[in-house]
Design a protein around this motif. Structure first.
Motif, mmCIF file in Angstrom:
data_model
loop_
_atom_site.group_PDB
_atom_site.id
_atom_site.type_symbol
_atom_site.label_atom_id
_atom_site.label_comp_id
_atom_site.label_asym_id
_atom_site.label_seq_id
_atom_site.Cartn_x
_atom_site.Cartn_y
_atom_site.Cartn_z
ATOM 1 N N UNK A 32 11.268 28.509 23.853
ATOM 2 C CA UNK A 32 10.110 28.609 24.740
ATOM 3 C C UNK A 32 8.800 28.534 23.953
ATOM 4 N N UNK A 33 8.781 29.185 22.783
ATOM 5 C CA UNK A 33 7.560 29.182 21.968
ATOM 6 C C UNK A 33 7.288 27.808 21.343
ATOM 7 N N UNK A 34 8.324 27.174 20.797
ATOM 8 C CA UNK A 34 8.119 25.886 20.111
ATOM 9 C C UNK A 34 7.750 24.786 21.098
ATOM 10 N N UNK A 35 8.127 24.927 22.357
ATOM 11 C CA UNK A 35 7.766 23.921 23.361
ATOM 12 C C UNK A 35 6.267 23.909 23.650
ATOM 13 N N UNK A 84 9.077 24.454 11.774
ATOM 14 C CA UNK A 84 9.183 24.649 13.222
ATOM 15 C C UNK A 84 9.048 26.122 13.585
ATOM 16 N N UNK A 85 9.627 26.992 12.762
ATOM 17 C CA UNK A 85 9.499 28.426 13.028
ATOM 18 C C UNK A 85 8.039 28.863 12.927
ATOM 19 N N UNK A 86 7.330 28.337 11.934
ATOM 20 C CA UNK A 86 5.908 28.663 11.797
ATOM 21 C C UNK A 86 5.138 28.283 13.052
ATOM 22 N N UNK A 87 5.415 27.083 13.562
ATOM 23 C CA UNK A 87 4.742 26.632 14.786
ATOM 24 C C UNK A 87 5.132 27.487 15.984
ATOM 25 N N UNK A 88 6.418 27.854 16.064
ATOM 26 C CA UNK A 88 6.879 28.689 17.165
ATOM 27 C C UNK A 88 6.178 30.045 17.139
ATOM 28 N N UNK A 89 6.090 30.634 15.954
ATOM 29 C CA UNK A 89 5.449 31.951 15.840
ATOM 30 C C UNK A 89 3.977 31.879 16.224
ATOM 31 N N UNK A 94 3.721 38.099 22.577
ATOM 32 C CA UNK A 94 4.160 39.316 21.892
ATOM 33 C C UNK A 94 5.643 39.584 22.100
ATOM 34 N N UNK A 95 6.141 39.339 23.310
ATOM 35 C CA UNK A 95 7.555 39.590 23.588
ATOM 36 C C UNK A 95 8.440 38.618 22.806
ATOM 37 N N UNK A 96 8.059 37.363 22.770
ATOM 38 C CA UNK A 96 8.832 36.369 22.025
ATOM 39 C C UNK A 96 8.884 36.689 20.539
ATOM 40 N N UNK A 97 7.777 37.168 19.993
ATOM 41 C CA UNK A 97 7.717 37.478 18.563
ATOM 42 C C UNK A 97 8.749 38.524 18.161
ATOM 43 N N UNK A 98 9.047 39.469 19.045
ATOM 44 C CA UNK A 98 10.038 40.502 18.737
ATOM 45 C C UNK A 98 11.413 39.885 18.501
ATOM 46 N N UNK A 99 11.746 38.855 19.285
ATOM 47 C CA UNK A 99 13.054 38.218 19.169
ATOM 48 C C UNK A 99 13.100 37.162 18.069
ATOM 49 N N UNK A 100 11.930 36.615 17.723
ATOM 50 C CA UNK A 100 11.902 35.557 16.715
ATOM 51 C C UNK A 100 12.385 36.045 15.349
#
Length: 365
Positions: A266-269, A303-308, A313-319
């Motif tokens: 969801x974040x990387x999209x 890709x992880x850098x871009x996603x982060x 805030x909620x997504x970051x907990x799971x990343x």
């Protein structure tokens, strides 16, 4: 909105797969059916009777709700299974094809058609479990944009999610499921298309691709398969649900890990993603299948850098879980690293750990 679909194998205490999905559904619903509702989840059948599906009654907006509801579903399912164990992964590591049973109730005509054309007595059919994620779209423009981004991300998502390193008790590829999946309909290559779909400019263009698939099926008197779900690429459009379905992920060890994959996607999209030639995407998917994250580390880290950067805030907990998978290897890579000799005893021991991870919603390390 997010609509997850999880597939788990049903096992006895020694992790022999049990073909009893119909009996479990009957116990919940009172009769044999394709699915039954228990609490806030739907328990459903799959092609293989040793596999059972969990999906929510309603899709989710929040990741925390996703985790809460689906873990509740796992626990409620376990409560009606008379001591049987559930196991994730992309394949059952010990299943012998001759012991697999096919769903033989309603919808069996679909499976009979598949068998007649493709021969389903192979691992790409009878030994396969995936975590499928449905992501809603609000307009044609959004659907096309999401589809085209996801097609580029397929190799990388597969690498992080790879979790099927053992087949019939022997080490194989890190993502053995995808290895078999991409060839299980080789008689009509257009259906799977090497997992990577074409870039599209409109949904009309996508429908033309579907129609070409249907034409091939009609030639073989398989009208029963001419439905949108027959498309087996890594991402497909589900017009009936107004969503895109991602089909490239192995099921993980617990719901929390599936939610982490969802957070990453969801974040990387939301980020800008570089276009790559189809040949390159296939090459990178081959690498993901063969060795998980090992050969794609630098690209995955970017890709992880871009996603982060694009995560809430909620997504970051799971990343954090995805970051660990990129750094130390996917679930499939970790399983092989944590095993000594590849023996039945060792495999059963790992299965016991993974089954507890699922029951307790704990990440395997």
């Amino acid at each position: 909105m997010l609509g997850p679909e999880h597939e788990f194998s049903i096992n006895d205490e020694n992790f022999n797969p049990l073909p009893i999905s119909d009996q479990i559904i009957r116990k919940i619903r009172g009769r044999i059916a394709n699915e039954a509702v228990i609490g806030r989840v739907i328990i459903g059948k799959e092609l293989q009777k040793h596999v059972i599906e969990l999906k929510p009654v309603k899709p989710f907006e929040e990741l925390s709700e996703f985790e809460e509801v689906m873990q509740e579903g796992v626990e409620e399912l376990l409560s009606v299974m008379d001591g049987c164990k559930l196991l994730g992964l992309g394949m059952h590591p010990l299943l012998k094809l001759e012991n697999a049973k096919v769903w033989d109730h309603r919808d069996r005509k679909i499976y009979e058609a598949y068998d007649r054309i493709f021969n389903i007595k192979q691992h790409g059919w009878l030994n396969i479990q995936s975590f499928q994620l449905n992501i809603s779209y609000s307009s044609e423009r959004e659907a096309v944009e999401l589809h085209n981004k996801l097609r580029i991300l397929i190799p990388y998502i597969a690498a992080i999610a790879s979790a099927s390193p053992i087949c019939e008790g022997m080490p194989y590829y890190i993502d053995t499921r995808l290895n078999f999946y991409r060839i299980n309909q080789k008689e009509i290559p257009l259906i799977c298309n090497d997992v990577i779909p074409e870039k599209i400019a409109s949904l009309r263009e996508y429908r033309k691709i579907l129609e070409r698939i249907y034409e091939e099926l009609r030639k073989r008197d398989a009208h029963v398969l001419c439905r949108e779900w027959v498309n087996s690429r890594g991402v497909i459009v589900r017009f009936s649900r107004k969503c895109l379905e991602i089909k490239v992920m192995d099921e993980q060890e617990c719901i929390k890990s599936d939610v982490a994959l969802t957070a990453f996607i969801r974040a990387i999209l939301r980020a800008e993603i570089e276009e790559l030639p189809r040949e390159k995407l296939i090459e990178k998917l081959d690498s993901a299948i063969r060795s998980g994250t090992a050969e794609l580390k630098s690209e995955l880290k970017e890709l992880f850098r871009k996603a982060k950067e694009n995560a809430d805030d909620e997504e970051k907990k799971y990343l954090k879980i995805v970051k660990l998978r990129i750094k130390e290897g996917s679930l499939g890579e970790s399983i092989l690293m944590n095993m000594g000799d590849i023996s039945r005893k060792e495999i059963i021991g790992v299965c016991e750990e993974l089954s507890k991870c699922l029951e307790r919603n704990e990440v395997y390390v």
